[in-house]
Design an enzyme around this catalytic site. Structure first.
Site, PDB file in Angstrom:
ATOM      1  N   LYS A 102     -17.840  -1.329   5.355  1.00 24.96           N
ATOM      2  CA  LYS A 102     -18.169  -2.415   4.424  1.00 24.96           C
ATOM      3  C   LYS A 102     -19.671  -2.484   4.165  1.00 24.96           C
ATOM      4  CE  LYS A 102     -17.157  -7.205   3.324  1.00 24.96           C
ATOM      5  NZ  LYS A 102     -16.386  -8.404   3.652  1.00 24.96           N
TER       6      LYS A 102
ATOM      7  N   PHE B  50     -11.843  -7.622  13.697  1.00 28.24           N
ATOM      8  CA  PHE B  50     -10.713  -8.065  12.879  1.00 28.24           C
ATOM      9  C   PHE B  50     -10.380  -6.986  11.836  1.00 28.24           C
ATOM     10  CE2 PHE B  50      -9.180 -10.358   9.029  1.00 28.24           C
ATOM     11  CZ  PHE B  50      -7.931 -10.689   9.534  1.00 28.24           C
ATOM     12  N   GLN B  51      -9.153  -6.624  11.753  1.00 30.92           N
ATOM     13  CA  GLN B  51      -8.631  -5.620  10.817  1.00 30.92           C
ATOM     14  C   GLN B  51      -9.310  -4.260  10.964  1.00 30.92           C
ATOM     15  OE1 GLN B  51      -8.393  -7.410   6.846  1.00 30.92           O
ATOM     16  NE2 GLN B  51      -6.327  -8.081   7.379  1.00 30.92           N
TER      17      GLN B  51
ATOM     18  N   MET C  75      23.712   9.356   3.345  1.00 32.14           N
ATOM     19  CA  MET C  75      23.508  10.660   3.981  1.00 32.14           C
ATOM     20  C   MET C  75      23.764  10.584   5.483  1.00 32.14           C
ATOM     21  SD  MET C  75      23.015  13.763   3.445  1.00 32.14           S
ATOM     22  CE  MET C  75      22.020  14.466   2.148  1.00 32.14           C
TER      23      MET C  75
ATOM     24  N   GLU D 180       0.819  -1.216   0.000  1.00 28.36           N
ATOM     25  CA  GLU D 180       0.000   0.000   0.000  1.00 28.36           C
ATOM     26  C   GLU D 180       0.851   1.263   0.000  1.00 28.36           C
ATOM     27  OE1 GLU D 180      -0.561  -2.612   1.944  1.00 28.36           O
ATOM     28  OE2 GLU D 180      -2.632  -3.254   1.600  1.00 28.36           O
TER      29      GLU D 180
HETATM   30  C1  LIG Z   1      11.766   5.875   5.897  1.00 33.03           C
HETATM   31  C2  LIG Z   1      13.021   6.562   6.323  1.00 33.03           C
HETATM   32  N1  LIG Z   1      13.827   5.978   7.250  1.00 33.03           N
HETATM   33  C3  LIG Z   1      14.966   6.591   7.610  1.00 33.03           C
HETATM   34  C4  LIG Z   1      15.322   7.800   7.089  1.00 33.03           C
HETATM   35  C5  LIG Z   1      16.609   8.496   7.531  1.00 33.03           C
HETATM   36  N2  LIG Z   1      17.541   8.602   6.385  1.00 33.03           N
HETATM   37  C6  LIG Z   1      17.661   9.716   5.640  1.00 33.03           C
HETATM   38  S1  LIG Z   1      18.724   9.553   4.375  1.00 33.03           S
HETATM   39  C7  LIG Z   1      19.085   7.977   4.827  1.00 33.03           C
HETATM   40  C8  LIG Z   1      20.073   7.155   4.039  1.00 33.03           C
HETATM   41  C9  LIG Z   1      19.616   6.879   2.669  1.00 33.03           C
HETATM   42  O1  LIG Z   1      20.463   5.916   2.106  1.00 33.03           O
HETATM   43  P1  LIG Z   1      20.421   5.586   0.584  1.00 33.03           P
HETATM   44  O2  LIG Z   1      19.045   5.329   0.122  1.00 33.03           O
HETATM   45  O3  LIG Z   1      21.387   4.489   0.313  1.00 33.03           O
HETATM   46  O4  LIG Z   1      20.865   6.933  -0.093  1.00 33.03           O
HETATM   47  P2  LIG Z   1      22.264   7.696  -0.055  1.00 33.03           P
HETATM   48  O5  LIG Z   1      22.177   8.697   1.037  1.00 33.03           O
HETATM   49  O6  LIG Z   1      23.324   6.680   0.171  1.00 33.03           O
HETATM   50  O7  LIG Z   1      22.350   8.339  -1.397  1.00 33.03           O
HETATM   51  C10 LIG Z   1      18.369   7.599   5.957  1.00 33.03           C
HETATM   52  C11 LIG Z   1      18.473   6.284   6.631  1.00 33.03           C
HETATM   53  C12 LIG Z   1      14.434   8.367   6.162  1.00 33.03           C
HETATM   54  N3  LIG Z   1      14.662   9.566   5.604  1.00 33.03           N
HETATM   55  N4  LIG Z   1      13.306   7.721   5.768  1.00 33.03           N
END
Ligand SMILES: Cc1ncc(C[n+]2csc(CCOP(=O)(O)OP(=O)(O)O)c2C)c(N)n1
Length: 690
Positions: A256, A206-207, A588, A144
């Protein structure tokens, strides 16, 4: 849990207001267009339908009862059961339909072309008539969250309302992230969820999940519909609210039993949105005052946000820029709304903005903010942001104005109207100044200090642009630079392509190193920063515009959150292109560990560099995509060209890049924008320019 802790809603609870944004139903409004006649949606609005059906008064509170509001025209249009009446008045009444059929008919009537979703028990009745619809295409996703982001991608590429659908409980809660995402980035979206039967609501059935309660803070408006007769009205209103004013997500949760009940479909329905009147016309006095401040400024900057893209005001804005010759910065959400080829475009402001954009704002004496919200990623430490600047702030959402930075000239209105009127006013003021008697002009000019001459300021800003261009250094060991990969994708695909990013370093590089020339060519999760956004959002963008090349530029971390939608893409022939910028880490976060945590890399290594778990090329292959890989600069153009040549299935390119590349420039969080660093250990020397 006892029954007393949860209250089953009464039928009168239907269509009530959640937590509206100011400007949304039930929100505070000071002025604005009333709903009269037929709206831009092609939907009759209360005064129109009430008048024509002769049921005046039924659009108010009495409209909450099924008998008075949901079937206002059925009495005069009654015929045999299961019959259809298309009439010269454009009124469509069908008797003996189920609530579910009524839902599908309503979706058809509002012009919904595609729904992304997954069925389940509570929403199941709606899936049956969906099978027969000739107008609404349903795309079965794998999660989803993917449905929600796909709806966002569809909406962001086109400006139309994106639609996603899920069942009750876990299906609905899986939509929470994209709903929040759409809320933060003002994406017009309608989420339709099934709910357990109305008699079971509040019993921990449920759900069962109170999705309306859960999404109250992250929807512009939401509904729980327990009466089949109210379904068309809820759908019509949801679409209207999602796309008008400040766009945003609207949830329609339908029990529903309401989907199963027999009812009469009647279209157009009566609207019941008495408090919803977004102000679209800006106040003339404020426009005149804004033009006056612009004329007097010496160092003005146009600060353009995503509202300009959502408000379809890019063309109008380009005229304003051409007329005033004021330097312009475009936020992350607004990349492309002013072309990168425009010399006055300083690029993106903010934490990873260009030196010219960040410094231009910081040193300005007037900020003209259009559809932008002074986000903390833009302002840095708010108290030291642009200390000498007066502020003109125009936004459709009055709640944004003076929220973070006090506006000297607040303008509430539709950004297209604001920009158009401001341009006209400035043109008139300029003409008046030119045509005045020389003596009078000199006196007037002296009195108001108006000059419209920003040449000196433009030269200064251009100097920053020249001295601190975006750039990167190649890695010492000859491994692939992520910036180079992204730059080549942009160069070989061109400005007609759409680029959708995940969240992380690759997102910032994609914003920086692709040249954007048109609005909606850049789609990303700006406000919420949602990893996993790009593959499903790219899928939605490609469904919306099948003729365009659509790239998902993703991180290896983000990609592993939602890549299952590649199956959806393959099966439904949605040939997106995915560039995985694979630095084998959560880049990042790793960058912050490098800079602020003494290079202690706690839990950011997704895999040892050589291990390839999973192997993205094999993964692509398993899904029925084409999988390619590039590891050296020499291979890059070749794989991009191969990907561009394939149009019968998705392509995934695994770009193995070095993991120590960092995003520059950077303003560390929470400090003044004066602290911008162009590269590691490299802060601009302002004294020289000043
Ligand atoms: C759902 C979610 N979980 C955690 C984060 C925190 N976060 C921001 S950037 C990042 C790393 C992203 O890694 P990647 O997709 O490999 O991209 P890169 O920065 O290496 O280009 C994280 C864990 C987030 N923004 N969204």
């Amino acid at each position: 849990m006892s029954d007393t802790t949860k209250q089953a809603p009464s039928p009168a609870d239907v269509a009530s207001v959640a937590r509206p944004r100011p400007g949304a139903p039930g929100g505070a409004h000071t002025a604005g267009a009333a709903h009269t006649g037929t709206s831009a949606d092609g939907l009759a609005t209360p005064s129109g339908t009430v008048g024509s059906s002769g049921t005046a008064g039924s659009s108010g509170t009495s409209g909450r009862s099924a008998s008075s509001s949901a079937t206002p025209r059925s009495t005069s249009r009654t015929s045999s059961s299961h019959s259809t009446h298309g009439t010269d008045a454009g009124v469509d009444v069908r008797e003996g339909v189920t609530g579910a059929q009524s839902l599908v008919l309503a979706l058809e009537a509002v012009g919904c072309e595609v729904v992304f979703g997954i069925p389940g028990g509570a929403i199941l009745p709606a899936y049956d008539p969906m099978l027969d619809s000739k107008k609404v295409r349903h795309i079965l996703v794998r999660h989803e969250q993917g449905a929600g982001h796909a709806a966002e991608g569809y909406a962001s590429a086109t400006g139309k309302v994106g639609v996603c659908m899920a069942t009750s409980g876990p299906g609905a809660t899986n939509l929470v992230t994209p709903i929040a995402d759409a809320y933060m980035d003002s994406v017009p979206m309608v989420a339709i969820t099934g709910q357990v039967a109305s008699g079971a609501i509040g019993t921990d059935a449920f759900q069962e999940a109170d999705i309306r309660g859960i999404t109250m803070p992250i929807t512009k408006h939401n509904y729980l519909v327990t009466d089949a007769a109210r379904i068309p009205q809820a759908i019509a209103e949801a679409f209207h609210v999602a796309r008008t004013g400040r766009p945003g997500p609207v949830l329609v949760d339908i029990s529903k039993d309401a989907l199963q009940a027999s009812t009469t479909f009647s279209w157009p329905p009566v609207f019941d949105l008495p408090g919803y009147r977004p102000v679209t016309r800006p106040h003339g006095k404020q426009i005149r005052e804004a033009a006056r401040l612009m004329a007097q400024a010496r160092r003005p900057v146009l600060y353009v946000g995503g509202g300009v893209v959502r408000g379809h005001a890019s063309e109008a804005l380009r005229r304003l820029v051409a007329l005033t010759q004021i330097p312009v910065v475009t936020t992350l959400m607004a990349r492309g709304t002013v072309p990168d080829s425009e010399p006055l475009n300083l690029g993106m402001p903010g934490m990873h903005g260009t030196v010219a954009a960040v410094t231009g704002l910081q040193k300005s004496d007037l900020i003209i903010a259009l559809g932008a919200r002074f986000d903390d990623r833009v302002t840095g430490q708010l108290s030291s942001f642009a200390p000498d600047a007066k502020v003109i702030h125009a936004d459709i959402d009055p709640a944004e104005i003076s929220k973070n930075r006090t506006a000297d000239v607040p303008i509430v209105g539709d950004v297209l109207e604001v920009v158009t009127e401001l341009t006209d006013q400035v043109a008139a003021d300029m003409k008046a100044a030119q045509s005045a008697e020389p003596q009078a002009a000199a006196a007037a000019s002296a009195a108001s200090a108006a000059s419209w001459d920003f040449a000196e300021w433009r030269e200064r800003v251009a100097g920053w642009k020249r001295s601190f261009p975006l750039g990167y250094t190649d890695s010492a060991d000859g491994t692939l630079s992520p910036q180079y990969v992204i730059e080549r994708i942009g160069a070989l695909s061109g400005p007609d392509a759409t680029y959708v990013a995940g969240v992380g370093q690759h997102q910032m590089w994609a914003a920086q190193f692709v040249r954007y020339e048109r609005p909606n060519s850049w789609i990303n999760s700006g406000g919420l920063g949602t990893m996993g956004f790009s593959v499903p959002a790219a899928m939605g963008a490609k469904v919306a515009e099948p003729e365009r090349t659509v790239w998902a530029i993703d991180g290896d971390g983000c990609f592993q959150m939602t890549n299952q939608e590649l199956a959806t893409c393959v099966i439904n022939k949605i040939p997106v292109k995915v560039a995985v910028i694979n630095n084998s880490s959560l880049g990042m976060v790793r960058q912050w560990q490098t800079l602020f945590y003494g290079e202690r890399y706690s839990n950011t290594d997704l895999q040892p560099t050589a291990s390839r778990v999973p192997d993205f090329v094999k993964l692509a292959d398993a899904y029925g995509c084409v999988g390619l890989r590039a590891e050296t600069p020499e291979e890059v153009d070749d794989v991009i060209r191969q990907a561009l040549a394939i149009d019968d299935r998705p392509v995934v390119i695994d770009f193995i890049v070095h993991r120590d590349a960092m995003v520059w420039p950077m303003v560390p969080a929470g400090v003044s924008n004066d602290m911008i660093q162009a590269a590691r250990d490299e802060a601009p020397v302002w004294e020289r320019e000043d």
